[in-house]
Design a protein around this motif. Structure first.
Motif, PDB file in Angstrom:
ATOM      1  N   LYS A  85       0.814  -1.208   0.000  1.00 52.23           N
ATOM      2  CA  LYS A  85       0.000   0.000   0.000  1.00 52.23           C
ATOM      3  C   LYS A  85       0.849   1.259   0.000  1.00 52.23           C
ATOM      4  N   ARG A  86       1.893   1.281   0.821  1.00 49.78           N
ATOM      5  CA  ARG A  86       2.664   2.515   1.000  1.00 49.78           C
ATOM      6  C   ARG A  86       3.732   2.728  -0.057  1.00 49.78           C
ATOM      7  N   ASP A  87       4.294   1.661  -0.623  1.00 49.46           N
ATOM      8  CA  ASP A  87       5.434   1.808  -1.524  1.00 49.46           C
ATOM      9  C   ASP A  87       5.164   1.349  -2.955  1.00 49.46           C
ATOM     10  N   VAL A  88       4.524   0.190  -3.105  1.00 47.10           N
ATOM     11  CA  VAL A  88       4.336  -0.368  -4.439  1.00 47.10           C
ATOM     12  C   VAL A  88       3.215   0.343  -5.200  1.00 47.10           C
ATOM     13  N   VAL A  89       2.062   0.484  -4.569  1.00 43.42           N
ATOM     14  CA  VAL A  89       0.921   1.112  -5.257  1.00 43.42           C
ATOM     15  C   VAL A  89       1.236   2.531  -5.722  1.00 43.42           C
ATOM     16  N   PRO A  90       1.829   3.405  -4.875  1.00 43.14           N
ATOM     17  CA  PRO A  90       2.158   4.748  -5.374  1.00 43.14           C
ATOM     18  C   PRO A  90       3.083   4.721  -6.597  1.00 43.14           C
ATOM     19  N   ALA A  91       4.030   3.766  -6.609  1.00 45.20           N
ATOM     20  CA  ALA A  91       4.938   3.661  -7.755  1.00 45.20           C
ATOM     21  C   ALA A  91       4.181   3.229  -9.008  1.00 45.20           C
ATOM     22  N   ILE A  92       3.273   2.272  -8.855  1.00 46.73           N
ATOM     23  CA  ILE A  92       2.484   1.801 -10.003  1.00 46.73           C
ATOM     24  C   ILE A  92       1.626   2.933 -10.559  1.00 46.73           C
ATOM     25  N   ARG A  93       0.916   3.611  -9.677  1.00 49.59           N
ATOM     26  CA  ARG A  93       0.005   4.668 -10.132  1.00 49.59           C
ATOM     27  C   ARG A  93       0.775   5.779 -10.849  1.00 49.59           C
ATOM     28  N   HIS A  94       1.944   6.115 -10.350  1.00 47.71           N
ATOM     29  CA  HIS A  94       2.743   7.158 -11.000  1.00 47.71           C
ATOM     30  C   HIS A  94       3.153   6.715 -12.399  1.00 47.71           C
ATOM     31  N   ARG A  95       3.548   5.439 -12.522  1.00 43.29           N
ATOM     32  CA  ARG A  95       4.037   4.969 -13.812  1.00 43.29           C
ATOM     33  C   ARG A  95       2.918   4.670 -14.799  1.00 43.29           C
ATOM     34  N   GLN A  96       1.717   4.520 -14.304  1.00 43.96           N
ATOM     35  CA  GLN A  96       0.582   4.403 -15.214  1.00 43.96           C
ATOM     36  C   GLN A  96       0.319   5.728 -15.938  1.00 43.96           C
ATOM     37  N   LYS A  97       0.776   6.821 -15.332  1.00 42.00           N
ATOM     38  CA  LYS A  97       0.610   8.139 -15.945  1.00 42.00           C
ATOM     39  C   LYS A  97       1.913   8.655 -16.565  1.00 42.00           C
ATOM     40  N   HIS A  98       3.050   8.252 -15.984  1.00 35.29           N
ATOM     41  CA  HIS A  98       4.353   8.757 -16.432  1.00 35.29           C
ATOM     42  C   HIS A  98       5.299   7.578 -16.607  1.00 35.29           C
ATOM     43  N   ASP A  99       5.429   7.105 -17.820  1.00 34.58           N
ATOM     44  CA  ASP A  99       6.295   5.964 -18.107  1.00 34.58           C
ATOM     45  C   ASP A  99       7.756   6.327 -17.837  1.00 34.58           C
ATOM     46  N   ARG A 100       8.476   5.401 -17.190  1.00 31.75           N
ATOM     47  CA  ARG A 100       9.892   5.633 -16.901  1.00 31.75           C
ATOM     48  C   ARG A 100      10.698   4.400 -17.292  1.00 31.75           C
ATOM     49  N   ASP A 101      11.998   4.512 -17.187  1.00 37.53           N
ATOM     50  CA  ASP A 101      12.880   3.416 -17.571  1.00 37.53           C
ATOM     51  C   ASP A 101      13.270   2.622 -16.325  1.00 37.53           C
ATOM     52  N   ASP A 102      12.335   1.809 -15.836  1.00 35.79           N
ATOM     53  CA  ASP A 102      12.610   0.960 -14.676  1.00 35.79           C
ATOM     54  C   ASP A 102      11.727  -0.282 -14.758  1.00 35.79           C
ATOM     55  N   VAL A 103      11.906  -1.195 -13.818  1.00 38.13           N
ATOM     56  CA  VAL A 103      11.228  -2.488 -13.889  1.00 38.13           C
ATOM     57  C   VAL A 103       9.713  -2.336 -13.767  1.00 38.13           C
ATOM     58  N   ILE A 104       9.235  -1.531 -12.832  1.00 37.42           N
ATOM     59  CA  ILE A 104       7.789  -1.380 -12.670  1.00 37.42           C
ATOM     60  C   ILE A 104       7.166  -0.793 -13.922  1.00 37.42           C
ATOM     61  N   SER A 105       7.812   0.177 -14.549  1.00 33.99           N
ATOM     62  CA  SER A 105       7.283   0.730 -15.804  1.00 33.99           C
ATOM     63  C   SER A 105       7.163  -0.358 -16.863  1.00 33.99           C
ATOM     64  N   PHE A 106       8.172  -1.215 -16.945  1.00 33.47           N
ATOM     65  CA  PHE A 106       8.127  -2.330 -17.893  1.00 33.47           C
ATOM     66  C   PHE A 106       6.946  -3.251 -17.588  1.00 33.47           C
ATOM     67  N   LEU A 107       6.740  -3.578 -16.319  1.00 35.62           N
ATOM     68  CA  LEU A 107       5.653  -4.480 -15.941  1.00 35.62           C
ATOM     69  C   LEU A 107       4.285  -3.850 -16.212  1.00 35.62           C
TER      70      LEU A 107
END
Length: 395
Positions: A182-204
């Motif tokens: 909830k505190r670390d993974v979800v915020p990273a996912i939500r950010h990358r759903q709007k702003h694609d970056r060059d990292d593993v979560i963005s790839f997933l």
């Protein structure tokens, strides 16, 4: 053994974790142990071999969504290739080294201000910052995240305790995993759903992984990239702070010498003890041994790294010249080998070298309290807590 081959270290034993591993390591039943280096390398590199542990849990899952560590064959090769760019020497030099230097500078500055620091806390901060940048866990406070992960993996170690203690440990592990999610993974996912970056979560995210599937991948990277790296850093620091000659070699040598010393520490005190493999087809080892489909093997890293046929004399002693003398590639079997060799091996080696080079140059640095050693049942490896270093505080 000839006089030339005799041990120049008077059979010195530099290992710190051997007695603990002997007492606490619990390999799973049904796997034939391997302690010969060459045969282990054959098994690890053979395309006939697949992951032997926990892979069955994912056999009914959609293959494209299975964590890469549990894949085999062409799909594993393809996924590794897709993720390889995050772990290349170029990525380390151009991206990850900046994080290593910045976090190390911050940690050492804090140490200088207070004159005192706890090694496992300092090293976990570095390991978390580097792994988080690679994975994409960068949308929450890094200190808070490292603290959450530390508590989560402490809880994981309680799961296998007997009776009520194990049940409570399992419950705590679930709660802390959900908190990290909830505190670390979800915020990273939500950010990358709007702003694609060059990292593993963005790839997933681009590949269509669900939040839960991304959590599994994050936990895999957290275990390998954060927790085991922390233990490796603390173990190396412990050796170097206690051995003045080795410390001097480390500080006076170039990067090649420093990496050779780290390799030797990791050879005799590998963090994880076992890797499991299963033969899906027949194979023939380089010594002519025939392995039949269905055979299962326990690759005993700790003892394989001590095989004198590979290491030469004095297998228990730290000898920075050993790898060169034995014409052995770096890391021995400590990061495994073959298709499933740890992809972040060189990241871990570089951040450990950067951290220790800075730590050992702090004026007056000394080990005030040795670490307390424990055992992590989940990975059959050691953990080191409570080591205190002191230095001359800055004015």
């Amino acid at each position: 053994m000839s006089e030339a081959d005799a041990c120049p270290f008077s059979n010195r034993d530099d290992r710190k974790s051997a007695a603990l591993a002997e007492a606490e390591a619990r390999p799973d039943a049904g796997f034939a142990p391997i302690v010969n280096f060459d045969f282990a390398r054959d098994v690890m590199r053979s395309p006939a071999m697949v992951q032997g542990m926990e892979a069955d849990y994912f056999k009914d899952k959609e293959p494209s969504k299975v964590p890469v560590i549990f894949l085999d064959g062409e799909l594993h090769k393809k996924r590794r290739a897709q993720l390889a760019r995050y772990f290349t020497p170029k990525a380390i030099k151009d991206r990850h080294r900046k994080v290593m230097d910045q976090t190390t500078d911050e940690v050492m500055a804090q140490l200088r201000r207070t004159g005192r620091g706890q090694l496992d806390v300092m090293s976990l901060r570095l390991a978390c910052d580097v792994a988080a940048e690679i994975v994409g866990l960068t949308n929450t406070d890094p200190d808070a995240m490292s603290n959450r992960l530390r508590k989560k993996f402490t809880a994981s170690g309680k799961r296998k305790r007997p009776g009520l203690a194990g049940k409570l440990g399992a419950l705590e592990d679930v709660v802390r995993t959900l908190w990290f999610f909830k505190r670390d993974v979800v915020p990273a996912i939500r950010h990358r759903q709007k702003h694609d970056r060059d990292d593993v979560i963005s790839f997933l995210v681009r590949e269509g992984y669900s939040d839960q599937e991304i959590l599994v991948e994050c936990m895999t990277y957290a275990t390998a990239g954060m927790i085991t790296t922390r233990e490796f850093i603390v173990m190396c620091a412990w050796h170097l702070l206690e051995k003045e000659d080795l410390r001097r070699q480390f500080l006076e040598g170039g990067e090649d010498v420093q990496f050779a010393i780290l390799d030797e520490v990791l050879r005799i005190d590998p963090v994880a003890a076992y890797v499991y493999r299963k033969a899906e087809a027949d194979m023939t080892a380089t010594d002519g041994r025939v392995v039949k489909a269905g055979e299962q093997f326990l690759v005993d890293i700790r003892n394989i790294n001590l095989d004198e046929e590979a290491t030469g004399a004095c297998p228990f002693a730290i000898d920075p010249e050993r790898s060169k003398r034995q014409k052995m590639p770096s890391n021995w079997m400590s990061f495994a080998d073959g298709p499933h060799r740890c992809p972040g091996a060189q990241v871990a080696m570089h951040e450990t070298r950067v951290f220790l080079d800075a730590l050992l140059r702090v004026p007056g640095i000394r080990l005030a309290r040795k670490p307390t050693m424990g055992w992590i049942e989940e990975i059959n490896g050691y953990e080191l807590h409570g080591a205190i270093v002191e230095c001359d505080p800055s004015r």
